[in-house]
Enzyme design. Structure first.
Site, PDB file in Angstrom:
ATOM      1  CD1 TRP A 377       0.975  -0.341   2.963  1.00 45.28           C
ATOM      2  CD2 TRP A 377      -0.587   1.147   3.454  1.00 45.28           C
ATOM      3  NE1 TRP A 377       1.240   0.106   4.131  1.00 45.28           N
ATOM      4  CE2 TRP A 377       0.403   1.016   4.554  1.00 45.28           C
ATOM      5  CE3 TRP A 377      -1.721   1.965   3.698  1.00 45.28           C
ATOM      6  CZ2 TRP A 377       0.246   1.768   5.815  1.00 45.28           C
ATOM      7  CZ3 TRP A 377      -1.869   2.725   4.987  1.00 45.28           C
ATOM      8  CH2 TRP A 377      -0.765   2.482   5.719  1.00 45.28           C
ATOM      9  CG  ASP A 378       4.834   0.821   1.483  1.00 41.59           C
ATOM     10  OD1 ASP A 378       4.131   0.059   1.443  1.00 41.59           O
ATOM     11  OD2 ASP A 378       6.208   0.651   1.808  1.00 41.59           O
ATOM     12  CD  GLU A 506       2.557  -4.503   9.054  1.00 39.48           C
ATOM     13  OE1 GLU A 506       3.943  -4.891   9.522  1.00 39.48           O
ATOM     14  OE2 GLU A 506       2.400  -4.376   7.790  1.00 39.48           O
ATOM     15  CE  LYS A 618       6.511  -2.492  11.482  1.00 40.19           C
ATOM     16  NZ  LYS A 618       6.317  -3.392  10.509  1.00 40.19           N
ATOM     17  CD  GLN A 619       2.817   1.018   9.843  1.00 37.88           C
ATOM     18  OE1 GLN A 619       3.371  -0.166  10.215  1.00 37.88           O
ATOM     19  NE2 GLN A 619       2.828   1.227   8.629  1.00 37.88           N
TER      20      GLN A 619
HETATM   21  C1  BGC Z   1       5.008  -1.391   7.369  1.00 40.69           C
HETATM   22  C2  BGC Z   1       4.014  -1.702   6.241  1.00 40.69           C
HETATM   23  C3  BGC Z   1       4.700  -1.262   4.989  1.00 40.69           C
HETATM   24  C4  BGC Z   1       5.797  -2.269   4.875  1.00 40.69           C
HETATM   25  C5  BGC Z   1       6.528  -2.164   3.414  1.00 40.69           C
HETATM   26  C6  BGC Z   1       6.371  -2.292   7.173  1.00 40.69           C
HETATM   27  O1  BGC Z   1       7.275  -2.436   8.204  1.00 40.69           O
HETATM   28  O2  BGC Z   1       4.536  -1.896   8.685  1.00 40.69           O
HETATM   29  O3  BGC Z   1       2.898  -0.738   6.603  1.00 40.69           O
HETATM   30  O4  BGC Z   1       3.761  -1.633   3.892  1.00 40.69           O
HETATM   31  O5  BGC Z   1       6.627  -2.140   5.929  1.00 40.69           O
HETATM   32  O6  BGC Z   1       7.101  -0.766   3.584  1.00 40.69           O
END
Ligand code: BGC
Length: 754
Positions: A377-378, A506, A618-619
């Protein structure tokens, strides 16, 4: 939460220059960083910044977007519907290599006596340059100057100019221009983000030959059957006598130039490089295509390729630059440091996406194999805004690429007992490749993220053709998926609930009613309803085609409307915030502040179950929703959510700092905003995440553009209405950034050109 982070490598290692990345010494310690830093690429082909000699290296790397091997995902306990096939973008033949021998003495960077060393990535020209003055043990002074560019104009082409001058003597010189196949692939045994590596030789040699100064090596990936051809050809200019010999076996090709070099007489070699890859074509056919490309490149010559690159770069910067104006907050060195990083970030997005036609954008671009070269999804949430405003044709290609995956997404939905289509969380070829479903397949929000990007693209460009031809079909299938995934819950007063999903964060997985997911799914459903109604009422032909493609029934449209209108969005009255999910607030809070620094990222230091039973993030998750769906949150709501979630957010993902910065700007948390902005902008140049060696962080780079535009410039663009009126406290105070963007103008010019 802002954890104190060290800058590594320290900034002085790469002195500040607003348009260039400069290395003034050979630093073996930062070899792996520099390989990422000095990468060149065009979105189809990427080359890590390895030295011309090929050694020393941390990881050699030449990547072709989408060129991958497949392998069976092995589970000790398999369950129904688990992803079956891993996919890994491969390291292909390395064509960058020039080995040099003076008086039969090899040039070896770590031990050579260097009188001058300079490596420059020139972001205005799109060229990597290196200048070295080597004094041999016999006292001969050898000036080696090279330029490497991966062409943005010619998708399949790269070229290297290699010049050698002995300043104070004559000497016999050997320059061996090489292509070496079957390079090592990244093999990360501890860090799950890294590619897993192979215990067999993945690339099987096919046709290969040497013909005068031309070499052709072709390979086939053992399981995926994909084919690749790498061809090189040369031109040499030398006043001194020389002879040329070439040879090629399956994995090694060499063109050896033996020159009786004369004092102060420059030997100039140009190496033209081409790669072609395919899912279906035979290797021999790719070799023929490579021949055609090489014929053309040789006849055009280096200067013409460099001129073309310059034109492309001029155009790119005209459309895309973010220029940082100095003021009380950002004077002198600090301003120039941010400017340099900002430009490097934008330049890397270009290198990851410029010619990514018929593919997506890997999480690390084409600078490394971490995350296996997968698309997430980035792209849609972090990179698309930049592309929509500065290069809408690339945004369009990426959406069409998602459309090409729709068939696979339909199949995947069936595997999960769902109607419609479910896009894979991570993939190259359209199949789900996430082996850990909890932090993978369960991120159903990917469907809504793609449709969110589609909407922004159409709102800004007014490209209804894409919406009606491809977009509508994707909307129907994604809306079907949501409507089938959720249900009307009696316990929630008949509201529409979505259970068993993972949101962007996550560190909390497989939960009920993740606020981000429900909010974004609702947008997805509303957008689907609006689009199909528009077609039904105004474009009956399109509507009929859509019905034919999808079997759409009008009761479905009502069902989507109803599900969206009744979408349950968790809200906690006492705190006045949106809980990240149904149960999030019942979990114990993790003490992020007092967690030792060496225990981050948590994912490498704690069992998932330890993480999952805590409130720890995490984010950005809810906070991200408050930015993406800015129009539905009041300033006060944004502030309350930010204040609640910020202390719990580890920032273990590079996707977080940029979002936290933008929201902090809006709510007037100036100090935090600046700190997060600095982390995001310097994510790679200062190696904030500690893993820049593995490749650059493309999503965060898109995020830094958003910091400029949505953050400091305070732009909002809901439903295509662009406003710059929202008061950004920092902007008002200091007019910090001057952003140049004009998507609508650009798009209309682009359409006129067509
Ligand atoms: C993040 C995801 C991201 C992926 C690739 C992961 O560490 O939690 O949101 O899509 O990295 O960048």
């Amino acid at each position: 939460m802002i954890r104190h982070k060290t800058l590594n490598p320290p900034l002085h290692v790469y002195p500040i220059d607003e348009w260039r990345i400069i290395e003034t010494q050979f630093y073996p310690r930062f070899l792996s960083h520099s390989e990422t830093l000095f990468s060149v690429g065009n979105g189809y082909l990427g080359m890590r910044g390895n030295h011309d000699e090929g050694i020393p290296h941390s990881q050699t790397g030449t990547f072709i977007n989408g060129f991958h091997e497949t392998w069976p995902l092995v589970y000790s306990e398999r369950a129904f519907g688990f992803a079956k096939t891993g996919q890994t973008m491969l390291n292909v033949a390395d064509a960058k290599i020039f080995k040099l021998y003076i008086d039969d003495e090899p040039f070896y960077l770590p031990t050579a006596s260097l009188q001058l060393y300079e490596r420059i990535l020139d972001m205005q020209k799109g060229v990597l340059e290196r200048r070295i003055l080597w004094e041999t043990a016999a006292g001969k002074q050898v000036l080696i100057e090279s330029k490497r560019l991966v062409s943005l104009q010619h998708r399949h082409a790269a070229v290297i100019s290699y010049q050698l001058t002995i300043l104070n003597a004559d000497a016999p010189v050997i320059i061996s221009s090489e292509v070496v196949g079957n390079q090592r692939n990244q093999s990360g045994l501890v860090d799950p983000r890294q590619a897993k590596g192979f215990d067999y030789q993945v690339l099987e040699s096919q046709d290969h030959y040497a013909d005068k100064m031309r070499l052709m090596l072709t390979h086939r990936a053992r399981n995926s059957g994909m084919t690749v051809a790498c061809g090189v050809d040369h031109l040499i200019e030398s006043e001194a006598d020389y002879s040329v010999k070439s040879s090629c076996d399956g994995d090694n090709g060499r063109v050896i130039f033996s020159v009786n070099a004369k004092k102060k007489k420059t030997i100039q070699i140009f190496k033209f490089i081409t790669y072609h890859s395919s899912r279906h074509a035979l290797a021999s056919e790719l070799a023929t295509r490579g021949e055609w490309t090489l014929d053309r490149l040789v006849s055009q010559g280096f200067d013409s390729l460099a001129d073309g690159q310059q034109q492309y770069m001029d155009d790119f910067w005209r459309r895309s630059d973010i220029f940082i104006r100095g003021n009380a907050v950002s004077e002198g060195r600090h301003k120039r440091e941010i400017q340099q990083s900002m430009r490097w970030n934008l330049f890397q997005i270009l290198q990851a996406s410029g010619r990514a036609e018929g593919t997506g954008i890997p999480a690390k671009g084409l600078t490394g194999q971490t995350y296996e070269g997968h698309y997430f999804w980035d792209t849609e949430i972090y990179v698309m805004p930049f592309l929509i405003y500065t290069a809408p044709e690339i945004a369009r290609n990426l959406l069409r690429f998602r459309y090409s995956m729709l068939g696979r997404a339909r199949e995947r939905a069936r595997e999960l007992n769902l109607k419609g289509a479910l896009y894979p969380w991570r993939t190259i070829n359209g199949e789900e490749a996430s082996a850990y479903y909890a932090a993978g397949t369960a991120q159903f929000h990917i469907n809504a993220d793609i449709m969110y990007a589609l909407k922004k693209y159409v709102d800004i460009t007014d490209d209804k053709a894409l919406l009606y031809n491809e977009g509508a079909e994707m909307l129907v299938e994604t809306a079907r998926m949501w409507e089938d995934l959720g249900f009307y819950s009696d316990k929630k007063g008949g509201m529409f609930c979505i259970h068993g999903v993972t949101g962007p964060d996550e560190y909390t997985t497989v939960v009920n009613n993740n606020a981000y997911t429900n909010l974004m799914a609702r947008e997805n459903l509303w957008f689907a309803v609006k689009t199909v109604q528009e077609l039904r009422e105004s474009y009956p032909d399109y509507y009929e085609t859509l019905q034919h493609q999808t079997g759409l029934r009008s009761e479905e449209i009502e069902a989507w409307q109803n599900a969206a209108d009744k979408m349950y969005i968790p809200f906690d009255e006492s705190l006045g915030i949106h809980p990240q999910d149904e149960d999030f607030l019942d979990l114990e809070k993790w003490d992020v502040k007092n967690t030792p620094r060496d225990r981050f990222p948590l994912l490498l230091n704690y069992h998932p179950l330890v993480i999952y039973r805590h409130q720890v993030i995490k984010q950005a998750d809810v906070v991200l929703a408050t930015l993406l769906l800015d129009h539905i949150f009041s300033a006060e709501e944004k502030r309350r959510n930010f204040e609640y979630y910020d202390p719990l957010t580890t920032g273990d993902s590079s996707l977080s700092a940029c979002i936290q910065s933008i929201v902090a700007i809006e709510i007037g948390e100036t100090k935090k905003a600046m700190e997060y902005a600095r982390f995001a902008v310097l994510m790679d140049l200062a190696d904030i995440g500690g893993n820049m060696a593995d490749g650059c962080h493309v999503a965060s780079m898109g995020g830094t553009w958003m910091i400029g535009v949505y953050g400091f410039a305070g732009m909002r663009d809901h439903d295509g209405r662009i406003s710059l009126t929202r008061s950004s406290p920092i902007r008002l105070k200091s007019s910090f950034f001057h952003c140049r963007f004009a998507a609508r103008d650009y798009w209309s010019i682009y359409r006129r050109r067509k």
